[in-house]
Design an enzyme around this catalytic site. Structure first.
Site, PDB file in Angstrom:
ATOM      1  CG  ASP A 144       0.042  11.863  -5.889  1.00 14.01           C
ATOM      2  OD1 ASP A 144       0.384  11.785  -4.690  1.00 14.01           O
ATOM      3  OD2 ASP A 144       0.824  12.263  -6.787  1.00 14.01           O
ATOM      4  CG  HIS A 181      -2.430  22.372  -3.451  1.00 11.31           C
ATOM      5  ND1 HIS A 181      -1.502  22.443  -4.453  1.00 11.31           N
ATOM      6  CD2 HIS A 181      -2.304  23.529  -2.745  1.00 11.31           C
ATOM      7  CE1 HIS A 181      -0.850  23.605  -4.359  1.00 11.31           C
ATOM      8  NE2 HIS A 181      -1.321  24.264  -3.327  1.00 11.31           N
ATOM      9  CB  CYS A 221     -24.822  16.092  -0.005  1.00 15.35           C
ATOM     10  SG  CYS A 221     -24.364  16.020   1.740  1.00 15.35           S
ATOM     11  CB  CYS A 235     -27.610  18.793   3.158  1.00 12.50           C
ATOM     12  SG  CYS A 235     -26.495  19.264   1.812  1.00 12.50           S
ATOM     13  N   GLY A 280      10.738  18.617  -7.040  1.00 11.34           N
ATOM     14  CA  GLY A 280       9.744  18.396  -8.092  1.00 11.34           C
ATOM     15  C   GLY A 280       8.652  19.435  -8.158  1.00 11.34           C
ATOM     16  CB  SER A 281       7.388  22.124  -6.634  1.00 14.85           C
ATOM     17  OG  SER A 281       6.525  23.240  -6.765  1.00 14.85           O
ATOM     18  CB  SER A 282       7.671  25.088 -11.492  1.00 17.31           C
ATOM     19  OG  SER A 282       6.266  25.214 -11.386  1.00 17.31           O
ATOM     20  CG  ASN A 337      11.382  21.509 -10.617  1.00 22.80           C
ATOM     21  OD1 ASN A 337      10.699  20.482 -10.569  1.00 22.80           O
ATOM     22  ND2 ASN A 337      11.016  22.576 -11.288  1.00 22.80           N
ATOM     23  N   GLY A 357      12.949  21.494 -14.277  1.00 24.70           N
ATOM     24  CA  GLY A 357      12.828  22.667 -15.137  1.00 24.70           C
ATOM     25  C   GLY A 357      12.945  23.936 -14.335  1.00 24.70           C
TER      26      GLY A 357
HETATM   27 ZN   LIG Z   1     -24.447  18.327   2.196  1.00 21.44          ZN
END
Ligand SMILES: [Zn+2]
Length: 323
Positions: A142, A157, A222, A225, A263-265, A289, A291
């Site tokens: 985020d 991520h 894209c 390409c 804040g992570s499981s 956390n 949970g």
């Molecule tokens: Zn491309």
């Protein structure tokens, strides 16, 4: 736990199929209660001591952003309880899946774009400025740590604010991509957001839309390409963390003296591995956390509470200690 709108894909390629199944197993992982939390006052003192010693590697997950209105995956109101995100293999192989993704994302990002950093993000940025942290790693896509003023955040991520081409690798800022989508979908967003109160928004900015609404959405190609295989620069279930990100994370692990998870499981391996690696190095690991989590039985300090009140208490104590 497939969403009511997601047909199960069939992959001809066995390798793709195996990767997709592995991603689904990861999604379905249920985090069981495996350990009693540390007594809160004891936990608070342990984390405080850790922060006072400095050089703490901070790993954050969805639980730090729920106060900004972004639902987590596995919490009590978690979006996994309603629908599962698309795996990388589905996204890559199926043009209809991509159309569904971008139609939902087109509506969902606007909601996500309204999210603002909360007190926890601000405290974290402040701790970084005060030199208490060796680094910040987040599983969230985020961008809220950076929005609160944190720097050099390792987004394990990826980042929703960028779009990449799966064929030529070209990266396009999300804002420019969104403008292109707006040009070919006049009035679309308005027609959907009129019903926004009824929609489910997921942690990655995804909303659930019915098949007819998806069908009248136009995708764009894209700029370099012409491929239609454009994907947000986020790591999907079934996809590996990119090598440069892994390397930066490894450097931070090596340069830190302890690990604090907020804040992570830790249900996903890329996060859980931080705990395993810290413990291999003999480092203290604390988890804050709301949970149960996958590493609960392994960690020294387990503070079962929401992120914001814990970080506020810690920050007050740090300031009393002159830090
Ligand atoms: Zn491309």
């Amino acid at each position: 736990m497939p969403s009511r709108h997601d047909p199960q894909p069939q992959f001809e390629d066995e390798r793709l199929s195996a990767a997709h199944r592995a991603a689904l197993r990861s999604l379905d992982r249920v985090v069981e209660h495996t350990a009693e939390p540390t007594e809160p006052a004891v936990a608070r003192e342990a984390v405080l001591e850790q922060l006072l010693a400095g050089n703490v590697l901070l790993l954050t997950g969805a639980g730090i952003s729920t106060d900004s209105g972004i639902p987590d995956y596995r919490g009590p109101q978690g979006s996994l309880r309603r629908s599962r995100p698309m795996t990388f293999q589905e996204f890559q192989a199926d043009p209809e899946a991509r159309q569904r993704y971008w139609a939902r994302g087109f509506v969902g990002t606007r909601l996500m774009g309204q999210a603002r950093p909360n007190i926890s993000h601000h405290i974290v940025a402040d701790w970084q400025r005060r030199g208490l942290l060796s680094g910040i790693v987040t599983q969230n896509v985020d961008g809220l740590h950076a929005a609160a003023g944190a720097t050099d955040v390792v987004a394990l991520h990826g980042d929703m604010r960028s779009v990449m081409c799966l064929d030529c690798g070209n990266a396009e800022p999300r804002a420019s991509f969104e403008r292109r989508l707006e040009e070919v979908n006049p009035g679309y967003r308005e027609s959907v957001t009129a019903r926004v109160g009824e929609l489910d928004v997921n942690a990655d900015g995804d909303v659930s839309l019915d098949a007819d609404t998806v069908a009248r959405f136009h995708t764009v190609r894209c700029l370099v390409c012409g491929s239609d295989r454009l994907k947000p620069s986020v790591v999907y279930f079934g996809e590996n963390v990119p090598a440069p990100t892994r390397e930066r994370a490894e450097e931070l692990k090596a340069a830190s003296t302890s690990l604090l998870v907020v804040g992570s499981s830790l249900a996903v391996m890329s996060g859980y591995r931080f705990v395993l690696d810290a413990q291999k190095r003999g480092q203290h690991v604390s988890v804050i956390n709301g949970g149960p989590g996958r590493a609960d039985a392994r960690v020294e300090t387990l503070w079962r509470t929401q992120a914001a009140p814990a970080l506020e208490e810690l920050d007050a104590a740090l300031r009393r200690a002159g830090r």
